[in-house]
Design a protein around this motif. Structure first.
Motif, PDB file in Angstrom:
ATOM      1  N   LEU A 138       0.827  -1.208   0.000  1.00 25.52           N
ATOM      2  CA  LEU A 138       0.000   0.000   0.000  1.00 25.52           C
ATOM      3  C   LEU A 138       0.861   1.257   0.000  1.00 25.52           C
ATOM      4  O   LEU A 138       0.541   2.243  -0.673  1.00 25.52           O
ATOM      5  CB  LEU A 138      -0.924  -0.008   1.216  1.00 25.52           C
ATOM      6  CG  LEU A 138      -1.957  -1.144   1.273  1.00 25.52           C
ATOM      7  CD1 LEU A 138      -2.768  -1.052   2.565  1.00 25.52           C
ATOM      8  CD2 LEU A 138      -2.879  -1.118   0.056  1.00 25.52           C
ATOM      9  N   TYR A 139       1.957   1.222   0.748  1.00 24.54           N
ATOM     10  CA  TYR A 139       2.861   2.380   0.804  1.00 24.54           C
ATOM     11  C   TYR A 139       3.448   2.678  -0.573  1.00 24.54           C
ATOM     12  O   TYR A 139       3.442   3.836  -1.034  1.00 24.54           O
ATOM     13  CB  TYR A 139       3.973   2.106   1.819  1.00 24.54           C
ATOM     14  CG  TYR A 139       5.038   3.174   1.858  1.00 24.54           C
ATOM     15  CD1 TYR A 139       4.815   4.368   2.537  1.00 24.54           C
ATOM     16  CD2 TYR A 139       6.261   3.003   1.216  1.00 24.54           C
ATOM     17  CE1 TYR A 139       5.784   5.362   2.573  1.00 24.54           C
ATOM     18  CE2 TYR A 139       7.236   3.986   1.254  1.00 24.54           C
ATOM     19  CZ  TYR A 139       6.984   5.164   1.931  1.00 24.54           C
ATOM     20  OH  TYR A 139       7.946   6.137   1.961  1.00 24.54           O
ATOM     21  N   LEU A 140       3.945   1.655  -1.248  1.00 21.61           N
ATOM     22  CA  LEU A 140       4.547   1.869  -2.569  1.00 21.61           C
ATOM     23  C   LEU A 140       3.512   2.316  -3.592  1.00 21.61           C
ATOM     24  O   LEU A 140       3.778   3.196  -4.419  1.00 21.61           O
ATOM     25  CB  LEU A 140       5.225   0.571  -3.034  1.00 21.61           C
ATOM     26  CG  LEU A 140       6.511   0.197  -2.289  1.00 21.61           C
ATOM     27  CD1 LEU A 140       6.938  -1.219  -2.645  1.00 21.61           C
ATOM     28  CD2 LEU A 140       7.630   1.185  -2.590  1.00 21.61           C
ATOM     29  N   ALA A 141       2.317   1.725  -3.527  1.00 19.02           N
ATOM     30  CA  ALA A 141       1.261   2.129  -4.463  1.00 19.02           C
ATOM     31  C   ALA A 141       0.845   3.574  -4.223  1.00 19.02           C
ATOM     32  O   ALA A 141       0.577   4.320  -5.175  1.00 19.02           O
ATOM     33  CB  ALA A 141       0.053   1.198  -4.312  1.00 19.02           C
ATOM     34  N   HIS A 142       0.811   3.978  -2.973  1.00 23.90           N
ATOM     35  CA  HIS A 142       0.432   5.354  -2.638  1.00 23.90           C
ATOM     36  C   HIS A 142       1.512   6.342  -3.076  1.00 23.90           C
ATOM     37  O   HIS A 142       1.215   7.385  -3.680  1.00 23.90           O
ATOM     38  CB  HIS A 142       0.210   5.452  -1.127  1.00 23.90           C
ATOM     39  CG  HIS A 142      -0.104   6.832  -0.646  1.00 23.90           C
ATOM     40  ND1 HIS A 142      -1.283   7.485  -0.950  1.00 23.90           N
ATOM     41  CD2 HIS A 142       0.613   7.701   0.121  1.00 23.90           C
ATOM     42  CE1 HIS A 142      -1.280   8.679  -0.398  1.00 23.90           C
ATOM     43  NE2 HIS A 142      -0.137   8.841   0.250  1.00 23.90           N
ATOM     44  N   GLN A 143       2.776   6.014  -2.789  1.00 22.68           N
ATOM     45  CA  GLN A 143       3.858   6.953  -3.060  1.00 22.68           C
ATOM     46  C   GLN A 143       4.217   7.026  -4.543  1.00 22.68           C
ATOM     47  O   GLN A 143       4.499   8.113  -5.062  1.00 22.68           O
ATOM     48  CB  GLN A 143       5.102   6.560  -2.249  1.00 22.68           C
ATOM     49  CG  GLN A 143       4.913   6.639  -0.743  1.00 22.68           C
ATOM     50  CD  GLN A 143       4.850   8.063  -0.229  1.00 22.68           C
ATOM     51  OE1 GLN A 143       4.836   9.002  -1.001  1.00 22.68           O
ATOM     52  NE2 GLN A 143       4.826   8.219   1.079  1.00 22.68           N
TER      53      GLN A 143
END
Length: 407
Positions: A294-299
């Motif tokens: 989720l962090y990578l998809a968000h950033q």
């Protein structure tokens, strides 16, 4: 990632330092382009682009269809004619290939169903249809089918009757041990003439099975989705999202297209049951893998997330370190991306509990793999020899790497 403000500059620095080809690919890594991304694409198209590098990069990350779709729609005149024709040709070949694989998947599912074997497919054609709405917009290389464990061998025989052969030939006793192994969760068959690979799963992940494939009630409660004109069993959106994050994290998010799957699934389902997702991840002890995806998809892809998920980023120092490792290798050539020992360290960092790390190390060193089982098809009475055989093989493998100066 001690706090949100300390993490953001490093991500911005990372993005600012990217080659224009990578920046262009990131802009195109979505179904719909917001105006800011359109403007950025037009700006990047005025750069001196290495088109061969861009096409290879897009192919490696499974994003040629989206790259073609957006460049052709937005600024075809700005693309060298030969490049645009190459993109179009690859897009058409992918579309035809995907359509053929989707039809083969439907045929297999119908065969299994006719023989009383319930099956559910995920990733591949079903994910392309459900998330992208168009088989041609996602690249995939195999067909993943989840079965009950007791149905794997009957399903294997049905596929063999269709011309598929196992990737590894295993003797019956060895195959039985393979199906019982805690490290194994799928069997691979290949149709040589059609160049189609099918993975028969009895779990979606060796460590973290989101599904309840051994529960008849779970199978009875599955929903249905459309693939072409047919209805097929499908996971819930929440189950699918968690499985995608587990799969991507396990493989160090080596393919940007996997993050696009996560991003687009979330965009299309703004009312996800995040409570169920968080509760299930906590129960399975895989929250770190979920948050990493989720962090990578968000950033990287501006994926919208609820505030409660964003707050988790502020306290997930381990996730920040893992993300930095992934960002450091994401756009490198795959063979040079990560050494064997760096890969082991990365995998251990994904686990949240010391006992998980210990079990993983023991399995890596001691558990027989397909290599041992297929190379030395021992009778059941001699299965105890697989442990020393594996140790000898690993010692020889890494001793040779050490002597040759590689790792």
């Amino acid at each position: 990632m001690s706090n949100a403000t300390s993490r953001k500059p490093s991500l911005e620095d990372f993005k600012a330092g990217l080659r224009p080809e990578i920046g262009l690919l990131l802009c195109c890594a979505r179904l719909c382009l917001p105006s800011a991304e359109r403007d950025r694409i037009m700006l990047l198209l005025r750069s001196e682009l290495d088109w061969a590098y861009l096409l290879n990069l897009a192919s490696e990350h499974g994003l040629l269809p989206l790259l073609y779709r957006h460049l052709n729609a937005l600024a075809p005149a700005a693309i060298p004619k030969a490049v645009l024709m190459e993109l179009w040709g690859r897009h058409e070949r992918n579309a035809r290939r995907n359509q053929a694989m989707a039809q083969e998947l439907l045929n297999i599912l119908q065969t299994l169903d006719a023989n009383g074997i319930p099956a559910i497919t995920y990733k591949g054609p079903s994910l392309a249809a459900a998330v992208y709405g168009d088989l041609a917009l996602r690249e995939f290389g195999d067909l993943d089918i989840l079965l009950r464990r007791q149905d794997v061998l009957p399903a294997k025989r049905l596929l063999q009757a269709r011309g598929y052969v196992p990737e590894y030939e295993l003797k019956p006793a060895v195959e039985a041990a393979f199906l019982r192994s805690s490290m194994q969760y799928h069997l691979v068959l290949v149709h040589r003439a059609r160049a189609i690979m099918v993975e028969l799963h009895w779990r979606t992940d060796a460590d973290f099975a989101v599904e309840s494939a051994t529960d008849d009630q779970w199978w009875a409660n599955l929903g249905y989705a459309r693939l072409g004109e047919e209805k097929i069993r499908c996971f819930s959106t929440e189950e699918l999202l968690l499985m995608l994050c587990l799969h991507g994290s396990k493989h160090a998010w080596a393919c940007l297209g996997w993050l696009v799957d996560v991003a687009e699934l979330i965009r299309q389902h703004p009312h996800l049951d995040w409570e169920w997702i968080a509760r299930t991840a906590a129960r399975l002890e895989c929250e770190r893998r979920l948050i990493l995806g989720l962090y990578l998809a968000h950033q990287l892809l501006d994926t919208p997330l609820p505030e409660r998920i964003l707050r988790k980023f502020e306290h997930a120092a381990a996730v920040g370190k893992l993300a930095d490792t992934i960002l450091g290798t994401l756009f490198l050539a795959r063979p040079a991306a990560m050494s064997s020992f760096a890969w082991l360290r990365f995998n251990l960092s994904l686990y949240e509990r010391p006992r998980q790390k210990f079990t993983h190390c023991m399995n890596v060193v001691l558990a027989p793999s397909l290599i041992e089982w297929s190379t030395w098809p021992l009778p059941r009475a001699l299965f105890f020899l697989y442990l020393p055989l594996r140790l000898i093989r690993l010692i020889r493998k890494y001793a040779l790497k050490f002597l040759s100066g590689t790792n």
